[in-house]
Motif scaffolding. Structure first.
Motif, PDB file in Angstrom:
ATOM      1  N   ALA A 264      60.676  63.256  20.341  1.00 57.81           N
ATOM      2  CA  ALA A 264      61.028  61.932  20.847  1.00 57.81           C
ATOM      3  C   ALA A 264      60.317  60.829  20.078  1.00 57.81           C
ATOM      4  CB  ALA A 264      60.689  61.837  22.332  1.00 57.81           C
ATOM      5  N   ALA A 265      59.153  61.127  19.521  1.00 60.32           N
ATOM      6  CA  ALA A 265      58.411  60.114  18.768  1.00 60.32           C
ATOM      7  C   ALA A 265      59.196  59.658  17.540  1.00 60.32           C
ATOM      8  CB  ALA A 265      57.051  60.664  18.352  1.00 60.32           C
ATOM      9  N   LEU A 266      59.867  60.583  16.866  1.00 61.95           N
ATOM     10  CA  LEU A 266      60.658  60.200  15.690  1.00 61.95           C
ATOM     11  C   LEU A 266      61.863  59.362  16.091  1.00 61.95           C
ATOM     12  CD1 LEU A 266      60.527  63.516  13.645  1.00 61.95           C
ATOM     13  CD2 LEU A 266      59.323  61.384  13.169  1.00 61.95           C
ATOM     14  N   ALA A 267      62.492  59.715  17.196  1.00 63.51           N
ATOM     15  CA  ALA A 267      63.624  58.924  17.679  1.00 63.51           C
ATOM     16  C   ALA A 267      63.165  57.527  18.105  1.00 63.51           C
ATOM     17  CB  ALA A 267      64.309  59.645  18.832  1.00 63.51           C
ATOM     18  N   PHE A 268      62.013  57.445  18.761  1.00 61.36           N
ATOM     19  CA  PHE A 268      61.485  56.151  19.180  1.00 61.36           C
ATOM     20  C   PHE A 268      61.122  55.286  17.975  1.00 61.36           C
ATOM     21  CE2 PHE A 268      57.866  53.442  20.415  1.00 61.36           C
ATOM     22  CZ  PHE A 268      58.508  52.658  21.359  1.00 61.36           C
ATOM     23  N   PHE A 269      60.541  55.902  16.954  1.00 56.02           N
ATOM     24  CA  PHE A 269      60.182  55.160  15.742  1.00 56.02           C
ATOM     25  C   PHE A 269      61.439  54.592  15.078  1.00 56.02           C
ATOM     26  CE2 PHE A 269      59.186  54.643  11.284  1.00 56.02           C
ATOM     27  CZ  PHE A 269      57.972  53.986  11.337  1.00 56.02           C
ATOM     28  N   THR A 270      62.481  55.393  15.004  1.00 50.17           N
ATOM     29  CA  THR A 270      63.731  54.931  14.405  1.00 50.17           C
ATOM     30  C   THR A 270      64.343  53.813  15.242  1.00 50.17           C
ATOM     31  OG1 THR A 270      64.050  57.166  13.558  1.00 50.17           O
ATOM     32  CG2 THR A 270      65.942  55.703  13.495  1.00 50.17           C
ATOM     33  N   PHE A 271      64.275  53.934  16.571  1.00 53.62           N
ATOM     34  CA  PHE A 271      64.757  52.869  17.450  1.00 53.62           C
ATOM     35  C   PHE A 271      63.993  51.569  17.196  1.00 53.62           C
ATOM     36  CE2 PHE A 271      63.518  50.499  21.252  1.00 53.62           C
ATOM     37  CZ  PHE A 271      64.738  49.898  21.557  1.00 53.62           C
ATOM     38  N   THR A 272      62.686  51.668  17.025  1.00 54.63           N
ATOM     39  CA  THR A 272      61.875  50.479  16.791  1.00 54.63           C
ATOM     40  C   THR A 272      62.292  49.768  15.507  1.00 54.63           C
ATOM     41  OG1 THR A 272      60.034  51.485  17.962  1.00 54.63           O
ATOM     42  CG2 THR A 272      59.513  49.638  16.516  1.00 54.63           C
ATOM     43  N   ALA A 273      62.571  50.545  14.472  1.00 55.61           N
ATOM     44  CA  ALA A 273      63.012  49.944  13.209  1.00 55.61           C
ATOM     45  C   ALA A 273      64.355  49.242  13.372  1.00 55.61           C
ATOM     46  CB  ALA A 273      63.087  51.019  12.131  1.00 55.61           C
ATOM     47  N   VAL A 274      65.272  49.877  14.078  1.00 55.89           N
ATOM     48  CA  VAL A 274      66.588  49.269  14.295  1.00 55.89           C
ATOM     49  C   VAL A 274      66.457  48.025  15.183  1.00 55.89           C
ATOM     50  CG1 VAL A 274      68.861  49.647  15.319  1.00 55.89           C
ATOM     51  CG2 VAL A 274      67.823  51.414  13.904  1.00 55.89           C
TER      52      VAL A 274
ATOM     53  N   ALA B 103      55.653  39.783  20.366  1.00 51.55           N
ATOM     54  CA  ALA B 103      54.748  40.680  21.090  1.00 51.55           C
ATOM     55  C   ALA B 103      55.437  42.002  21.418  1.00 51.55           C
ATOM     56  CB  ALA B 103      54.260  40.004  22.372  1.00 51.55           C
ATOM     57  N   THR B 104      56.692  41.933  21.831  1.00 50.97           N
ATOM     58  CA  THR B 104      57.435  43.160  22.125  1.00 50.97           C
ATOM     59  C   THR B 104      57.575  44.018  20.878  1.00 50.97           C
ATOM     60  OG1 THR B 104      58.658  42.021  23.853  1.00 50.97           O
ATOM     61  CG2 THR B 104      59.617  44.065  23.001  1.00 50.97           C
ATOM     62  N   THR B 105      57.901  43.395  19.772  1.00 47.86           N
ATOM     63  CA  THR B 105      58.044  44.144  18.522  1.00 47.86           C
ATOM     64  C   THR B 105      56.720  44.761  18.097  1.00 47.86           C
ATOM     65  OG1 THR B 105      59.818  42.644  17.883  1.00 47.86           O
ATOM     66  CG2 THR B 105      58.846  43.966  16.145  1.00 47.86           C
ATOM     67  N   SER B 106      55.636  44.021  18.239  1.00 43.80           N
ATOM     68  CA  SER B 106      54.325  44.558  17.866  1.00 43.80           C
ATOM     69  C   SER B 106      53.947  45.757  18.728  1.00 43.80           C
ATOM     70  CB  SER B 106      53.252  43.481  17.991  1.00 43.80           C
ATOM     71  OG  SER B 106      53.472  42.457  17.070  1.00 43.80           O
ATOM     72  N   ILE B 107      54.213  45.671  20.019  1.00 41.00           N
ATOM     73  CA  ILE B 107      53.900  46.791  20.915  1.00 41.00           C
ATOM     74  C   ILE B 107      54.751  48.012  20.558  1.00 41.00           C
ATOM     75  CG2 ILE B 107      54.082  47.570  23.309  1.00 41.00           C
ATOM     76  CD1 ILE B 107      53.260  44.676  24.080  1.00 41.00           C
ATOM     77  N   LEU B 108      56.018  47.789  20.245  1.00 42.82           N
ATOM     78  CA  LEU B 108      56.885  48.900  19.862  1.00 42.82           C
ATOM     79  C   LEU B 108      56.410  49.557  18.568  1.00 42.82           C
ATOM     80  CD1 LEU B 108      60.438  47.506  20.715  1.00 42.82           C
ATOM     81  CD2 LEU B 108      59.156  49.265  21.932  1.00 42.82           C
ATOM     82  N   TRP B 109      56.014  48.752  17.578  1.00 41.83           N
ATOM     83  CA  TRP B 109      55.539  49.323  16.315  1.00 41.83           C
ATOM     84  C   TRP B 109      54.246  50.091  16.516  1.00 41.83           C
ATOM     85  CZ3 TRP B 109      58.242  50.521  12.404  1.00 41.83           C
ATOM     86  CH2 TRP B 109      59.346  49.772  12.039  1.00 41.83           C
ATOM     87  N   LEU B 110      53.348  49.554  17.316  1.00 38.03           N
ATOM     88  CA  LEU B 110      52.089  50.258  17.589  1.00 38.03           C
ATOM     89  C   LEU B 110      52.357  51.599  18.255  1.00 38.03           C
ATOM     90  CD1 LEU B 110      48.988  50.264  17.605  1.00 38.03           C
ATOM     91  CD2 LEU B 110      49.107  49.128  19.815  1.00 38.03           C
ATOM     92  N   GLY B 111      53.205  51.594  19.250  1.00 36.54           N
ATOM     93  CA  GLY B 111      53.540  52.844  19.932  1.00 36.54           C
ATOM     94  C   GLY B 111      54.276  53.813  19.035  1.00 36.54           C
ATOM     95  N   GLY B 112      55.163  53.303  18.197  1.00 37.41           N
ATOM     96  CA  GLY B 112      55.955  54.164  17.324  1.00 37.41           C
ATOM     97  C   GLY B 112      55.137  54.875  16.275  1.00 37.41           C
ATOM     98  N   PHE B 113      54.330  54.134  15.530  1.00 38.39           N
ATOM     99  CA  PHE B 113      53.577  54.812  14.477  1.00 38.39           C
ATOM    100  C   PHE B 113      52.446  55.647  15.046  1.00 38.39           C
ATOM    101  CE2 PHE B 113      50.441  51.323  14.253  1.00 38.39           C
ATOM    102  CZ  PHE B 113      49.277  52.027  13.970  1.00 38.39           C
ATOM    103  N   ALA B 114      51.905  55.261  16.198  1.00 39.48           N
ATOM    104  CA  ALA B 114      50.857  56.082  16.815  1.00 39.48           C
ATOM    105  C   ALA B 114      51.429  57.406  17.310  1.00 39.48           C
ATOM    106  CB  ALA B 114      50.202  55.323  17.954  1.00 39.48           C
ATOM    107  N   ALA B 115      52.644  57.376  17.857  1.00 40.14           N
ATOM    108  CA  ALA B 115      53.259  58.614  18.340  1.00 40.14           C
ATOM    109  C   ALA B 115      53.581  59.559  17.184  1.00 40.14           C
ATOM    110  CB  ALA B 115      54.523  58.290  19.128  1.00 40.14           C
ATOM    111  N   VAL B 116      54.076  59.027  16.078  1.00 46.16           N
ATOM    112  CA  VAL B 116      54.369  59.876  14.919  1.00 46.16           C
ATOM    113  C   VAL B 116      53.075  60.408  14.309  1.00 46.16           C
ATOM    114  CG1 VAL B 116      55.420  59.941  12.619  1.00 46.16           C
ATOM    115  CG2 VAL B 116      56.563  58.734  14.468  1.00 46.16           C
ATOM    116  N   ALA B 117      52.034  59.578  14.262  1.00 43.37           N
ATOM    117  CA  ALA B 117      50.743  60.050  13.751  1.00 43.37           C
ATOM    118  C   ALA B 117      50.181  61.154  14.632  1.00 43.37           C
ATOM    119  CB  ALA B 117      49.758  58.881  13.664  1.00 43.37           C
ATOM    120  N   ASP B 118      50.395  61.052  15.941  1.00 45.92           N
ATOM    121  CA  ASP B 118      49.935  62.098  16.839  1.00 45.92           C
ATOM    122  C   ASP B 118      50.708  63.396  16.601  1.00 45.92           C
ATOM    123  OD1 ASP B 118      48.275  62.966  19.058  1.00 45.92           O
ATOM    124  OD2 ASP B 118      50.122  62.984  20.233  1.00 45.92           O
ATOM    125  N   LEU B 119      52.000  63.285  16.320  1.00 51.48           N
ATOM    126  CA  LEU B 119      52.772  64.487  15.974  1.00 51.48           C
ATOM    127  C   LEU B 119      52.210  65.155  14.731  1.00 51.48           C
ATOM    128  CD1 LEU B 119      56.533  63.540  16.425  1.00 51.48           C
ATOM    129  CD2 LEU B 119      55.241  65.207  17.718  1.00 51.48           C
TER     130      LEU B 119
END
Length: 126
Positions: free
Chosen positions: A43-53, A84-100
């Motif tokens: 799900a982290a990869l899907a969320f990261f892609t969603f954040t970019a879109v 702020a919303t975009t920043s929170i999404l990017w932080l969550g997205g790259f942190a989730a992929v880094a955790d993977l």
């Protein structure tokens, strides 16, 4: 002589980085789909892609077009909320992929380099 607005340069850079992030995220997801394994795409990869879109289709156009052509919609708090919303999404997205990557849960070898690229681009996008 007209000068180039530095905010315009930053928005274009933000859009280009979002496009690169979307391509890297889609490459990682595609590696899972073509591996023919019985594991779902993380799900982290899907969320990261969603954040970019989300950044490419909503935030960048809103912050570029609205102040110039629709100033009544460019309320300072609305602009701050979009950023702020975009920043929170990017932080969550790259942190989730880094955790993977840290947990070594990306078992597809073809998806690992693209996931590393996702983390790197996500840090710069933040």
């Amino acid at each position: 002589m007209k000068y180039i607005n530095p905010v315009l340069i930053l928005r274009v850079l933000q859009g280009v980085l979002a496009f690169i992030a979307m391509a890297l995220g889609a490459t990682s997801v595609n590696a899972f789909n073509t591996a023919k394994l019985d594991i779902p795409v993380p799900a982290a990869l899907a969320f990261f892609t969603f954040t970019a879109v989300f950044t490419m289709l909503l935030t960048v156009p809103y912050t570029l077009i609205t102040p110039r052509y629709f100033p009544q919609l460019a309320h300072p708090m609305a602009m701050l909320s979009a950023e702020a919303t975009t920043s929170i999404l990017w932080l969550g997205g790259f942190a989730a992929v880094a955790d993977l990557l840290r947990k070594n849960e990306i078992v597809v070898d073809a998806g690992r380099p693209a996931a590393r690229g996702c983390v790197a681009v996500g840090v710069f996008e933040l």
